[in-house]
Scaffold this motif. Sequence first.
Motif, PDB file in Angstrom:
ATOM      1  N   PHE A  96       0.892  -1.154   0.000  1.00  0.00           N
ATOM      2  CA  PHE A  96       0.000   0.000   0.000  1.00  0.00           C
ATOM      3  C   PHE A  96       0.935   1.209   0.000  1.00  0.00           C
ATOM      4  CE2 PHE A  96      -2.900  -3.165   1.436  1.00  0.00           C
ATOM      5  CZ  PHE A  96      -4.179  -2.714   1.166  1.00  0.00           C
ATOM      6  N   THR A  97       1.011   1.892  -1.117  1.00  0.00           N
ATOM      7  CA  THR A  97       1.947   3.008  -1.225  1.00  0.00           C
ATOM      8  C   THR A  97       1.406   4.244  -0.512  1.00  0.00           C
ATOM      9  OG1 THR A  97       0.991   3.843  -3.275  1.00  0.00           O
ATOM     10  CG2 THR A  97       2.767   2.174  -3.469  1.00  0.00           C
ATOM     11  N   LEU A  98       2.295   5.149  -0.198  1.00  0.00           N
ATOM     12  CA  LEU A  98       1.892   6.415   0.409  1.00  0.00           C
ATOM     13  C   LEU A  98       0.968   7.177  -0.533  1.00  0.00           C
ATOM     14  CD1 LEU A  98       2.037   8.511   2.640  1.00  0.00           C
ATOM     15  CD2 LEU A  98       4.177   9.333   1.622  1.00  0.00           C
ATOM     16  N   GLU A  99       1.252   7.125  -1.820  1.00  0.00           N
ATOM     17  CA  GLU A  99       0.406   7.805  -2.799  1.00  0.00           C
ATOM     18  C   GLU A  99      -1.006   7.233  -2.786  1.00  0.00           C
ATOM     19  OE1 GLU A  99       3.434   6.355  -3.574  1.00  0.00           O
ATOM     20  OE2 GLU A  99       4.570   8.224  -3.526  1.00  0.00           O
ATOM     21  N   GLU A 100      -1.114   5.921  -2.727  1.00  0.00           N
ATOM     22  CA  GLU A 100      -2.424   5.257  -2.679  1.00  0.00           C
ATOM     23  C   GLU A 100      -3.198   5.665  -1.433  1.00  0.00           C
ATOM     24  OE1 GLU A 100      -4.271   0.706  -2.576  1.00  0.00           O
ATOM     25  OE2 GLU A 100      -2.101   0.984  -2.649  1.00  0.00           O
ATOM     26  N   ILE A 101      -2.507   5.710  -0.298  1.00  0.00           N
ATOM     27  CA  ILE A 101      -3.159   6.076   0.967  1.00  0.00           C
ATOM     28  C   ILE A 101      -3.609   7.533   0.932  1.00  0.00           C
ATOM     29  CG2 ILE A 101      -2.842   6.324   3.467  1.00  0.00           C
ATOM     30  CD1 ILE A 101      -3.051   3.378   2.326  1.00  0.00           C
TER      31      ILE A 101
END
Length: 141
Positions: free
Chosen positions: A128-133
């Motif tokens: 779960f990438t920071l961008e996704e979050i």
Amino acid sequence: MRNTYIYGCAALLSVYVLFHSCQSEDAIRTAQYAVNGQKLYAAQCQNCHGAKGEGLGNLYPALTDSAFLLNHREQLACIIKNGLKDTITVNGQLFDGEMPPNPQLAPIEIAYVLTYVGNSFGNKMGIFTLEEINQALKACK
């Protein structure tokens, strides 16, 4: 005899470095996120969801239901950050208890926790990438 030991240790170290250098950058980053997530999970989530993600009877759902997690991937960050007051079905079981919010968690910490949960307890969801979050958190506001 001492030289044999030193050469043996050097050989093992070389194999270790070679093995780990063969892993993709994504695999290494996923492992780093999961390690950090495991610590946060133990501090923030384990009381209710269990050390092995087994849940707490009829009160809190298990985190071993890959189908639920996969089907709600986009909402998971919001659930962690803002809590949950809805009735949900996990593994065929209804849960209507309230999950408390975790407003103190930074987006990167949510990414860590979700990467840990998403790749533990029989789940295989990747990173779960920071961008996704960040994108998910913007959508739930």
